[in-house]
Scaffold this motif. Structure first.
Motif, short mmCIF file in Angstrom:
data_model
loop_
_atom_site.label_atom_id
_atom_site.label_comp_id
_atom_site.label_asym_id
_atom_site.label_seq_id
_atom_site.Cartn_x
_atom_site.Cartn_y
_atom_site.Cartn_z
N ALA A 11 16.30 42.64 3.30
CA ALA A 11 14.97 43.08 3.74
C ALA A 11 14.34 42.06 4.68
CB ALA A 11 14.07 43.31 2.52
N ALA A 15 13.60 43.11 8.47
CA ALA A 15 12.20 43.14 8.90
C ALA A 15 11.98 42.34 10.18
CB ALA A 15 11.31 42.59 7.78
N LEU A 44 10.61 49.04 12.75
CA LEU A 44 10.30 48.46 11.45
C LEU A 44 10.29 49.54 10.37
CD1 LEU A 44 9.45 45.58 10.42
CD2 LEU A 44 7.12 46.46 10.42
N TYR A 48 12.89 49.86 7.28
CA TYR A 48 12.36 49.92 5.92
C TYR A 48 13.07 51.03 5.12
CZ TYR A 48 9.19 51.18 2.13
OH TYR A 48 8.67 51.51 0.91
N PHE A 80 7.47 44.42 2.99
CA PHE A 80 8.36 44.44 4.15
C PHE A 80 7.64 43.92 5.39
CE2 PHE A 80 11.20 46.53 7.27
CZ PHE A 80 12.43 46.15 6.75
N VAL A 81 6.37 44.30 5.55
CA VAL A 81 5.57 43.81 6.69
C VAL A 81 5.35 42.30 6.56
CG1 VAL A 81 3.29 43.93 7.77
CG2 VAL A 81 4.50 46.02 7.17
N ALA A 84 8.23 40.51 7.77
CA ALA A 84 8.35 40.56 9.23
C ALA A 84 7.46 39.53 9.92
CB ALA A 84 8.00 41.96 9.74
#
Length: 99
Positions: A11, A15, A44, A48, A80-81, A84
């Motif tokens: 992940a 990301a 993105l 995901y 997940f954001v 990133a």
């Protein structure tokens, strides 16, 4: 425990991918010089869902898959954001324009 570390590592890697490539969905060169943020956000979202499918498959291999509701997906997308963030900072804050 190894599966958890694998999924979290995947992940984090996935990301950050949209911020290190100038190609749209990793295959197409954009018409303008730089890829727009909308394409990065779409990538993105796609990544995901891909990581989610891999995690779903991994869970199904070892135990019955638990049913999830919308709070689970909202929380995992927010995480997940957060994963990133390093790629976003590198792309928009640290890099010099034109590189």
């Amino acid at each position: 425990m190894q599966n958890f570390v694998f999924i979290v590592g995947l992940a984090v890697f996935a990301a950050n991918l949209p911020f290190f490539s100038e190609k749209v969905f990793f295959f197409f060169k954009p018409k303008q010089e730089n890829k727009a943020f909308a394409f990065r956000f779409a990538e993105l979202l796609l990544l995901y869902f891909i990581v989610g499918l891999i995690a779903y498959w991994q869970e199904g291999r070892f135990s019955p898959v638990h049913q999830q509701n919308w709070p689970f997906y909202a929380t995992t997308f927010a995480l997940f954001v957060v994963f990133a963030w390093p790629g976003f900072v590198w792309r928009y804050f640290w890099r010099k324009p034109g590189i």
